[in-house]
Structure formats: structure tokens, C-alpha cells
Design a protein around this motif. Structure first.
Motif, short mmCIF file in Angstrom:
data_model
loop_
_atom_site.label_atom_id
_atom_site.label_comp_id
_atom_site.label_asym_id
_atom_site.label_seq_id
_atom_site.Cartn_x
_atom_site.Cartn_y
_atom_site.Cartn_z
N TYR A 35 0.87 -1.17 0.00
CA TYR A 35 0.00 0.00 0.00
C TYR A 35 0.90 1.23 0.00
O TYR A 35 1.81 1.34 0.84
N VAL A 36 0.70 2.12 -0.97
CA VAL A 36 1.51 3.33 -1.06
C VAL A 36 0.73 4.48 -0.44
O VAL A 36 -0.42 4.73 -0.81
N ARG A 37 1.36 5.15 0.48
CA ARG A 37 0.71 6.25 1.18
C ARG A 37 1.54 7.52 1.02
O ARG A 37 2.77 7.47 1.06
N THR A 38 0.86 8.64 0.84
CA THR A 38 1.54 9.93 0.82
C THR A 38 1.41 10.54 2.20
O THR A 38 0.31 10.67 2.73
N ARG A 44 6.32 9.84 -0.06
CA ARG A 44 5.59 8.58 -0.25
C ARG A 44 6.30 7.44 0.47
O ARG A 44 7.52 7.40 0.54
N THR A 46 5.94 3.03 0.92
CA THR A 46 5.29 1.78 0.51
C THR A 46 5.25 0.85 1.70
O THR A 46 6.30 0.41 2.19
N TYR A 59 8.26 -1.46 5.78
CA TYR A 59 7.96 -0.43 4.79
C TYR A 59 9.21 0.29 4.35
O TYR A 59 10.27 0.19 4.98
N GLU A 62 10.27 6.67 0.41
CA GLU A 62 10.84 7.22 -0.81
C GLU A 62 12.04 8.12 -0.49
O GLU A 62 13.02 8.17 -1.23
#
Ligand SMILES: [Zn+2]
Length: 106
Positions: A35-38, A44, A46, A59, A62
Motif C-alpha cells: 500500500y503506497v501512502r503519501t 511517499r 510503501t 515499509y 521514498e
């Protein structure tokens, strides 16, 4: 230790605690969904979570390529070393306190 709102929502608690390692020192086994979250400031991440129980197992951020973060709770080890740094203090719930000598990064 992170007090950001995104970590609060991800964990269902009021802060998250992670340990980080260089990715070459991490071996991943089994299945994980991504699940990629900002985050609050646009970065970001992952998140990989267990497809059975939904727990976050590791996780990658970025902003920190080559680093793997593991939620400390995933180790289920009360003797795991305490956190050394804390971030997003402005979003800390006012009742959250610690006796640790911890570096506040914001
Ligand atoms: Zn956070």
C-alpha cells in the motif's frame, strides 16, 4: 518514534515506532501486500502488510532509498531497544510522555 497523523491512522494507535536497517541486511519471507501512502508533507511510503492479519510488517520510504523500516511492535519483544529519535512532535497527543532521553527532530 513518529507522531504524524498518517502513522496514527496506520497503526490505530497515537504514534508509531520503527527500526531501520540497510535493505541489504533485510531478508523478507512469506507474502505481503503493498500500500503506497503519501505522508503529511508529501513524501511517499510503501507499506507491506500481512495479507492474513493486516499488520504492517515492513515499509520503505521514498526519502530514504536503500532503507527498510520495520514496526517495532512486529517483533513482539518488550526488550527491543527503545527509540532514539522522535518526529512530528507538533502532532503528539498531549498526554503522550516519555522518560527516555530522546532526540526531538522537529
Ligand atoms: Zn509518521
Amino acid at each position: 518514534m513518529c507522531h504524524c497523523l498518517a502513522c496514527q491512522q496506520r497503526t490505530g494507535s497515537v504514534f508509531g515506532v520503527q527500526a531501520r536497517w540497510p535493505s541489504e541486511r533485510v531478508t523478507v519471507g512469506g507474502q505481503a501486500h503493498a500500500y503506497v501512502r503519501t505522508g503529511d508533507e508529501g513524501g511517499r511510503a510503501t507499506f507491506r502488510f500481512c495479507p492474513t492479519c493486516g499488520a504492517t510488517v515492513y515499509y520503505e520510504l521514498e526519502a530514504l532509498p536503500g532503507v527498510v523500516a520495520v514496526p517495532v511492535g512486529a517483533f513482539a519483544d518488550p526488550n527491543f531497544p527503545p527509540p532514539e529519535r522522535s518526529i512530528y512532535g507538533e502532532r503528539r497527543h498531549p498526554w503522550v510522555t516519555t522518560t527516555l532521553a530522546i532526540e526531538e527532530l522537529d
